[in-house]
Structures are given as structure tokens and as C-alpha cells.
Design a protein around this motif. Structure first.
Motif, PDB file in Angstrom:
ATOM      1  N   GLY A   1       0.670  -1.210  -0.007  1.00 21.94           N
ATOM      2  CA  GLY A   1       0.000   0.074   0.116  1.00 21.94           C
ATOM      3  C   GLY A   1       0.799   1.287  -0.227  1.00 21.94           C
ATOM      4  N   GLY A   2       0.516   2.278   0.455  1.00 23.31           N
ATOM      5  CA  GLY A   2       1.089   3.588   0.639  1.00 23.31           C
ATOM      6  C   GLY A   2       0.077   4.471  -0.274  1.00 23.31           C
ATOM      7  N   ASN A   3       0.659   5.333  -1.106  1.00 18.32           N
ATOM      8  CA  ASN A   3       0.019   6.147  -1.924  1.00 18.32           C
ATOM      9  C   ASN A   3      -0.738   5.448  -3.117  1.00 18.32           C
ATOM     10  OD1 ASN A   3      -0.627   8.947  -2.510  1.00 18.32           O
ATOM     11  ND2 ASN A   3       1.100   9.091  -3.877  1.00 18.32           N
ATOM     12  N   ILE A   4      -1.935   4.997  -2.491  1.00 16.40           N
ATOM     13  CA  ILE A   4      -2.355   4.231  -3.753  1.00 16.40           C
ATOM     14  C   ILE A   4      -3.536   4.809  -4.378  1.00 16.40           C
ATOM     15  CG2 ILE A   4      -1.890   1.829  -2.591  1.00 16.40           C
ATOM     16  CD1 ILE A   4      -4.522   1.889  -1.160  1.00 16.40           C
ATOM     17  N   ASP A   5      -4.134   6.182  -3.673  1.00 19.08           N
ATOM     18  CA  ASP A   5      -5.039   7.048  -4.669  1.00 19.08           C
ATOM     19  C   ASP A   5      -6.146   5.935  -5.372  1.00 19.08           C
ATOM     20  OD1 ASP A   5      -3.630   9.122  -3.757  1.00 19.08           O
ATOM     21  OD2 ASP A   5      -2.365   8.946  -5.510  1.00 19.08           O
ATOM     22  N   ILE A   6      -6.582   4.986  -4.575  1.00 18.19           N
ATOM     23  CA  ILE A   6      -7.597   4.146  -5.467  1.00 18.19           C
ATOM     24  C   ILE A   6      -9.199   4.616  -4.679  1.00 18.19           C
ATOM     25  CG2 ILE A   6      -8.912   1.745  -5.440  1.00 18.19           C
ATOM     26  CD1 ILE A   6      -6.061   0.643  -4.954  1.00 18.19           C
ATOM     27  N   ARG A   7      -9.471   5.497  -5.820  1.00 23.57           N
ATOM     28  CA  ARG A   7     -10.849   6.213  -5.314  1.00 23.57           C
ATOM     29  C   ARG A   7     -12.138   5.660  -4.768  1.00 23.57           C
ATOM     30  NH1 ARG A   7     -15.015   7.706  -8.154  1.00 23.57           N
ATOM     31  NH2 ARG A   7     -15.340   7.221 -10.237  1.00 23.57           N
ATOM     32  N   GLN A   8     -12.188   4.236  -5.184  1.00 19.18           N
ATOM     33  CA  GLN A   8     -13.081   3.552  -4.497  1.00 19.18           C
ATOM     34  C   GLN A   8     -13.052   2.914  -2.972  1.00 19.18           C
ATOM     35  OE1 GLN A   8     -11.510   2.726  -7.503  1.00 19.18           O
ATOM     36  NE2 GLN A   8     -13.163   3.809  -8.791  1.00 19.18           N
ATOM     37  N   LEU A   9     -12.205   3.274  -2.414  1.00 19.77           N
ATOM     38  CA  LEU A   9     -11.774   3.061  -0.809  1.00 19.77           C
ATOM     39  C   LEU A   9     -12.487   3.944  -0.093  1.00 19.77           C
ATOM     40  CD1 LEU A   9      -8.156   1.677  -1.223  1.00 19.77           C
ATOM     41  CD2 LEU A   9     -10.221   0.333  -0.710  1.00 19.77           C
ATOM     42  N   VAL A  10     -13.772   4.138  -0.248  1.00 22.99           N
ATOM     43  CA  VAL A  10     -14.489   5.038   0.450  1.00 22.99           C
ATOM     44  C   VAL A  10     -15.114   4.294   1.558  1.00 22.99           C
ATOM     45  CG1 VAL A  10     -15.077   6.611  -1.346  1.00 22.99           C
ATOM     46  CG2 VAL A  10     -16.463   4.551  -1.016  1.00 22.99           C
ATOM     47  N   ALA A  11     -15.929   5.051   2.521  1.00 25.66           N
ATOM     48  CA  ALA A  11     -16.490   4.467   3.607  1.00 25.66           C
ATOM     49  C   ALA A  11     -17.545   3.081   3.328  1.00 25.66           C
ATOM     50  CB  ALA A  11     -17.375   5.320   4.587  1.00 25.66           C
ATOM     51  N   GLY A  12     -17.238   1.941   3.952  1.00 28.88           N
ATOM     52  CA  GLY A  12     -17.943   0.744   3.635  1.00 28.88           C
ATOM     53  C   GLY A  12     -17.290  -0.098   2.861  1.00 28.88           C
ATOM     54  N   SER A  13     -16.003   0.331   2.301  1.00 26.50           N
ATOM     55  CA  SER A  13     -15.078  -1.017   1.813  1.00 26.50           C
ATOM     56  C   SER A  13     -14.156  -1.102   2.772  1.00 26.50           C
ATOM     57  CB  SER A  13     -14.296   0.085   0.622  1.00 26.50           C
ATOM     58  OG  SER A  13     -14.894   0.676  -0.312  1.00 26.50           O
ATOM     59  N   THR A  14     -13.655  -2.440   2.465  1.00 25.36           N
ATOM     60  CA  THR A  14     -12.401  -3.164   3.139  1.00 25.36           C
ATOM     61  C   THR A  14     -11.228  -3.256   2.332  1.00 25.36           C
ATOM     62  OG1 THR A  14     -14.154  -4.414   4.306  1.00 25.36           O
ATOM     63  CG2 THR A  14     -12.166  -5.130   4.431  1.00 25.36           C
ATOM     64  N   LEU A  15     -10.258  -2.969   2.832  1.00 27.17           N
ATOM     65  CA  LEU A  15      -8.999  -3.100   2.482  1.00 27.17           C
ATOM     66  C   LEU A  15      -8.087  -4.302   3.062  1.00 27.17           C
ATOM     67  CD1 LEU A  15      -6.545  -1.856   0.571  1.00 27.17           C
ATOM     68  CD2 LEU A  15      -6.030  -0.296   2.428  1.00 27.17           C
ATOM     69  N   TRP A  16      -7.476  -4.872   2.194  1.00 26.39           N
ATOM     70  CA  TRP A  16      -6.423  -6.163   2.805  1.00 26.39           C
ATOM     71  C   TRP A  16      -5.086  -5.676   2.351  1.00 26.39           C
ATOM     72  CZ3 TRP A  16     -10.991  -8.142  -0.152  1.00 26.39           C
ATOM     73  CH2 TRP A  16     -11.941  -8.270   0.436  1.00 26.39           C
ATOM     74  N   LEU A  17      -4.192  -5.746   3.338  1.00 27.39           N
ATOM     75  CA  LEU A  17      -2.779  -5.459   3.008  1.00 27.39           C
ATOM     76  C   LEU A  17      -1.841  -6.417   3.514  1.00 27.39           C
ATOM     77  CD1 LEU A  17      -2.609  -1.619   4.491  1.00 27.39           C
ATOM     78  CD2 LEU A  17      -2.551  -2.224   2.228  1.00 27.39           C
ATOM     79  N   PRO A  18      -0.908  -6.726   2.722  1.00 23.38           N
ATOM     80  CA  PRO A  18       0.156  -7.596   3.047  1.00 23.38           C
ATOM     81  C   PRO A  18       1.108  -7.174   4.220  1.00 23.38           C
ATOM     82  CG  PRO A  18       0.486  -7.040   0.688  1.00 23.38           C
ATOM     83  CD  PRO A  18      -0.778  -6.448   1.271  1.00 23.38           C
ATOM     84  N   ILE A  19       1.538  -7.793   5.256  1.00 27.24           N
ATOM     85  CA  ILE A  19       2.434  -7.385   6.121  1.00 27.24           C
ATOM     86  C   ILE A  19       3.585  -7.594   5.973  1.00 27.24           C
ATOM     87  CG2 ILE A  19       2.654  -7.430   8.591  1.00 27.24           C
ATOM     88  CD1 ILE A  19      -0.369  -7.617   9.151  1.00 27.24           C
ATOM     89  N   GLU A  20       4.558  -6.937   6.103  1.00 27.28           N
ATOM     90  CA  GLU A  20       6.020  -7.062   5.806  1.00 27.28           C
ATOM     91  C   GLU A  20       6.897  -7.033   7.294  1.00 27.28           C
ATOM     92  OE1 GLU A  20       7.854  -4.972   2.563  1.00 27.28           O
ATOM     93  OE2 GLU A  20       6.463  -6.151   1.100  1.00 27.28           O
ATOM     94  N   ALA A  21       6.450  -6.023   8.038  1.00 23.65           N
ATOM     95  CA  ALA A  21       7.187  -6.028   9.071  1.00 23.65           C
ATOM     96  C   ALA A  21       6.289  -6.216  10.528  1.00 23.65           C
ATOM     97  CB  ALA A  21       7.621  -4.382   9.184  1.00 23.65           C
ATOM     98  N   PRO A  22       7.173  -6.521  11.493  1.00 21.27           N
ATOM     99  CA  PRO A  22       6.426  -6.893  12.831  1.00 21.27           C
ATOM    100  C   PRO A  22       5.501  -5.795  13.168  1.00 21.27           C
ATOM    101  CG  PRO A  22       8.655  -7.517  12.828  1.00 21.27           C
ATOM    102  CD  PRO A  22       8.600  -7.101  11.662  1.00 21.27           C
ATOM    103  N   GLY A  23       4.445  -6.111  13.633  1.00 18.81           N
ATOM    104  CA  GLY A  23       3.396  -5.140  14.048  1.00 18.81           C
ATOM    105  C   GLY A  23       2.635  -4.395  13.003  1.00 18.81           C
ATOM    106  N   ALA A  24       3.039  -4.652  11.724  1.00 22.29           N
ATOM    107  CA  ALA A  24       2.387  -3.953  10.600  1.00 22.29           C
ATOM    108  C   ALA A  24       2.732  -2.541  10.326  1.00 22.29           C
ATOM    109  CB  ALA A  24       0.945  -4.253  10.636  1.00 22.29           C
ATOM    110  N   LEU A  25       2.648  -1.659  11.349  1.00 22.83           N
ATOM    111  CA  LEU A  25       2.904  -0.254  11.576  1.00 22.83           C
ATOM    112  C   LEU A  25       2.117   0.469  10.193  1.00 22.83           C
ATOM    113  CD1 LEU A  25       6.741  -0.636  12.168  1.00 22.83           C
ATOM    114  CD2 LEU A  25       4.975   0.347  13.430  1.00 22.83           C
TER     115      LEU A  25
END
Lengths: 313, 313
Positions: free
Chosen positions: B161-185
Motif C-alpha cells: 500500500g502507501g500512496n495508492i489513490d484508489i478512489r473506490q476506498l470510501v466508507a463501506g469498503s474493506t482493504l486487505w494489506l500484506p504485512i512485511e514488518a512485525p506489528g504491521a505499522l
């Protein structure tokens, strides 16, 4: 007084060529009902299996209806095409042909795959039990003759249209085409009962159709490339149940598109029990492709969006 | 018992770094309300003019909220981010910065341009008289720390993720992010009051916001790249009035995207009397970008689709 003509399914050709004799000549304002053929000239029938793809003569693709000449049309004018009606026929097919799709180098897609669809219900079609696709029929091919003399293959899209596969060009939309040859010489066909953005496996729901179009001219507009207008919602028929979306990032939009589709195929296999070919085909007939991010170098994002409304089981 | 925390606008940072101390540590199931800052650290205010862009210190972009550590999160897990609420603030801005947009080499965009928006109505905002954009706020930046140690610029999007600018990620959406660092951060920010696909002029409607997210973990899933699910319609707020669409064909999706946007800018100038910069900005905050055709070599098609619902005059 505007006229309505009917062009029967024998009025077909297979290459763009400004020197083809018109099958019909009309005035601006007239309407034409096209009996569009199946694109392979009957090489695929309702009884065909994947075996038929092994001997497919690709050079016969696309069989399209036309050409229609428009009186007074000259290079630099714009042909206005109002899409009044696109009727699905009773059956259709979707195939994956090795070497002609978005994932030509992927090991999963080195064998041909063919499936047929029962379209007789008229508004939707079953992909397999539990998965239903709404019908949103449109012409994959609409275009006018390129200005350059000679024969031009129908596969690549051009500024004058052709095999554009823009799935939003359903009834109610208006298409504007730049004219390069005197008379314009419009042809259409390759109707898809439905298709996702990009037609990723290489085919939509391929079928014969009855297409009704009204034509007009705008003089001397010098439109640089085709454009269109849609009435109403972009994806109304399956918009209400939500979307599952995969994304792929990287510096190349083409590779991102491939990767986003690969991720969607993985998800369809794992969550919905599809085979590789079924998943690729369902992407090709139902999946949206959006460019989500294109300014934050070096990485762009392509999103593949599957409408959850297709899963009815 | 799940908790709700609030992270105030001083809990900000400007680079991704797995070794940053967490601003907050939560359990899976907890909710966090983020006071997300404006991204330039106050270099642009409501009174700013285009002059402010000439001295803009780009290295301060993006100011983002976080990082939030999630107990038990390990590399290979998936961070589930439910987007519960994204509240617009009273004003926002859109700029075109030469060298940072989709058309960096075009003569029309070699000068900086800044406009501000009154967002106080809460559901829509006037671009100029006769043109109104609905507010569909979302975080331009949502992501977790990359696994590689050190500082990472926030501009390019990554698999985490990061600066993804995906305009469909409004309230009501769910995002799944792969974690690479302990604690996710996890961190977020760069909230856009609205944005078109691709944020083509380089900015959306940039603003401060109050963002409410609920977090969860899925263990050991090894998600290859972020993905998401939307509830409801893809573009509900402005979907009903039709769309005007330009297309560009050619072998390079990136160049096609540029060209489709150039055509849309031309149309906005001619039909709606906008300046180059206004037209580019309206594309960036309102225009859909679709990959329409990607299998018929050598030419692909990109479609830029402007919702006609924005033209209210």
C-alpha cells in the motif's frame, strides 16, 4: 423522410478496405438493422468442443456486416452512430485460444478452452451453477474504412474504430467516428452478450445479433479519435452487490493489467472453485479494469474489479 | 473487548520506516480515529495562490498519521482495514505542479496552478459556477511499513500500500494489506474529498479529515499484493446523468492514458469553457479511466469517462 433499412446476414466482409463496394447506401438520419453474423464464419457451432479451436482458421475473423456508405460523408467529417438496440440470440460461446489473450505466456493457458452459453432467457445467462452474468449486449466491432488504400486486418482497433470492444457501447449510447474515406463505409459485428473491460481471455460472449443503429453526419469536425457518450449508469445491471478488487502495482500498465488479472484468477479458483480457464473466461466476460494510479512514479496501479452480483449460488 | 482510540494530528510522520516507534499500539478488532493532516505540512493554506507552489518544499510530502502497531502482526499476515468513516473538512485545494502529473511534457502545463474548494456543504462542492462535484472522500495514502529497513519515500505505491489513490476506498469498503514488518505499522492520510481514477493532474481535492478505521488480522495468508472489496455501487453519487468518453488507441497503455486525457481536456475547454489547468484539474478530481481493450495487438484502448452529472449550470 428518414428511412429504415435491413442488411441481411449475407452482407458481410472480413477486412477493412475503402474500395469495397457498399452493401447499402443511405442518407444521414437513416436507420439500419444489421443481422450480424458469428465472427468465425461458422467454424464454431453450438455443438463444438475445444477440439474446434485446434483447427480454427483465424484468417476468417472477423466476419462483419457492411459496409454501409453514407451520402455526403467526406474525410474530416464525423459519423454519428446512435445505438438504438442490440438483441442477443439464443446461444453464444467464449473461448481461450493459446497465443491470443492477455496471459499468453502463462503455463495455465497453453491449451484451448471453449464453453457455450444458453442465452434464451434474454436478460441474463448462467456461467455455471451459482454464477450468473447479466446480458449487456454491444458490438465489439464498429468502425469505418481507414483512409489508406488496401486491405486492413480487423483485429487491431484504430482511430476510425474497428474492433474496439468498448463494453459501455450498449443501446442508449452514441458513438462518434472520424471519417477517413469518402462515404465513410461503416461496418459492425462481433456482438458480445457481455464482456468485461479489456476482454482479457480474448473473447466475450460471442453471438449472432440483430443490431439497430441510426446514422448522422457532423461536417468538417476533424475529430482526432473516436469518442462516445453513455446515457445512464455505467454498470447498472450488476452494480448493487459490491465488487471484489485485486490490484497490481509497477512501472508498466500492461504488466500491471496482466498481474491484476492473475490475482483475480487465483481468487476465483480459491473462493469459487473455478478452473484456470473458467476464471480467465469469467474475467473476460465480467471484470472491470480501472487505472487507479498513474502519476506517482515509478509505480502505477491497475485495479481489476469483479461484480459480486454474478455469484448467486 | 474492542477499544476505540483517537490519534491526534500531531502523531504524524513523512517516510515509511519499519523502525519508527509506534504512535499507538492496538489489538486486532480495535478502531482508530485518525486526525489526518494536510499533506504539505501547512505550506498551502486557504489564502495561498499559485505563487506558493513555486517554493513548495516537496520533500515534506506526504505528512501522514501513524504509525499504528497491531499486536501479533507478523510478516506474511494480512491487515484487514475496514473503512468506517471519512469526514471532509471545511476546505480543500487542487494544484497542478509542473513535472508532477500525467502530462509533464505538455506545453500547457509548464506553469503552476492552484485552486481552493469550499467543502462546508459536506456532500458536494462547486468547482466553478455550473460545475459541481459530489464529495466521495477516501484516504489517498493507506499502507503498512515495507519490510526493507530504512526510509522509503511515500510517493510511489507499493505492494504493502502507501500512496495508492484508489478512489473506490470510501466508507463501506474493506482493504486487505500484506504485512512485511512485525506489528504491521499502519499509517494513513492524504485524504481526497474526491478524485478521478489516476488523479491525473497530480492532486485530488486535498484536505484534512477525520478518518475512522477498524483493524483485524488474518494470519499467514501471504497475500501477494493489496486488494479490496467495495460494498454497493462503484460510482453511485454521479452515475445517473450519463458519461462523455474520449478514447485513445495505440500499443502503449501509458501513452494512451495521456492521449485520452488530452482529448478530454480539449473537450472541456471547447464545450465548457474551461482553461487548460481547470480542465486538467477537473479530470483529476472527477474522471474515470478504464482499460477498454487490451488483447487485440498491436493496439490497446484507454477510455476516459467524465460523469455528466457534474455539469449543473
Amino acid at each position: 423522410m428518414p428511412q429504415t433499412y435491413r442488411l441481411d446476414k449475407n452482407a458481410i466482409h472480413c477486412r477493412w478496405n475503402r474500395d469495397l463496394p457498399p452493401a447499402l447506401t443511405i442518407d444521414p438520419g437513416d436507420t439500419v438493422i444489421f443481422e450480424t453474423p458469428e465472427i468465425t464464419r461458422g467454424q464454431i457451432t453450438r455443438e463444438s468442443t475445444s477440439e474446434a479451436l485446434k483447427t480454427l482458421e483465424f484468417a476468417l475473423i472477423h466476419q462483419i456486416s457492411g459496409p454501409v456508405a453514407i451520402r455526403g460523408a467526406e474525410p474530416g467529417d464525423t459519423l454519428v452512430v446512435e445505438i438504438l438496440d442490440v438483441k442477443p440470440k439464443a446461444w453464444g460461446y467464449t473461448f481461450v485460444l493459446p497465443g491470443f489473450n492477455l496471459l499468453t505466456d502463462d503455463p495455465a493457458f497453453q491449451e484451448p478452452f471453449l464453453m457455450t452459453w444458453d442465452l434464451s432467457e434474454g436478460t441474463k445467462a448462467e456461467f455455471k451453477p451459482g454464477i450468473v452474468v447479466p446480458l449487456q449486449p454491444f458490438c465489439g466491432v464498429m468502425g469505418v474504412a481507414p483512409g489508406e488504400p488496401g486491405e486492413h486486418n480487423t483485429v487491431p482497433p484504430r482511430r476510425v474504430g474497428g474492433n474496439i470492444d468498448i463494453r459501455q457501447l450498449v443501446a442508449g449510447s452514441t458513438l462518434w467516428l472520424p471519417i477517413e474515406a469518402p462515404g465513410a463505409l461503416f461496418s459492425c459485428g462481433d456482438v458480445h452478450g457481455n464482456q468485461g473491460d479489456g476482454e482479457v481471455c480474448g473473447t466475450g460472449i460471442e453471438m449472432e445479433s440483430l443490431v439497430t443503429l441510426r446514422f448522422d453526419l457532423r461536417k468538417g469536425e476533424n475529430l482526432p479519435e473516436l469518442r462516445f457518450q453513455m446515457s445512464g449508469r455505467m454498470t447498472d445491471a450488476w452494480n448493487s452487490a459490491g465488487w471484489y478488487c485485486t490490484t497490481a502495482h509497477g512501472p508498466d500498465l500492461w504488466q500491471n493489467t496482466q498481474q491484476a488479472i492473475r490475482y483475480m484468477i487465483d481468487w476465483l479458483k480459491r473462493e469459487h472453485g473455478l478452473t484456470d480457464h473458467e476464471a480467465f473466461a469469467l474475467c473476460s466476460v465480467a471484470c472491470d479494469l480501472k487505472i487507479s494510479e498513474v502519476v506517482d512514479a515509478p509505480n502505477w496501479i491497475v485495479t481489476a474489479a469483479m461484480p459480486l452480483g454474478v455469484f448467486v449460488g
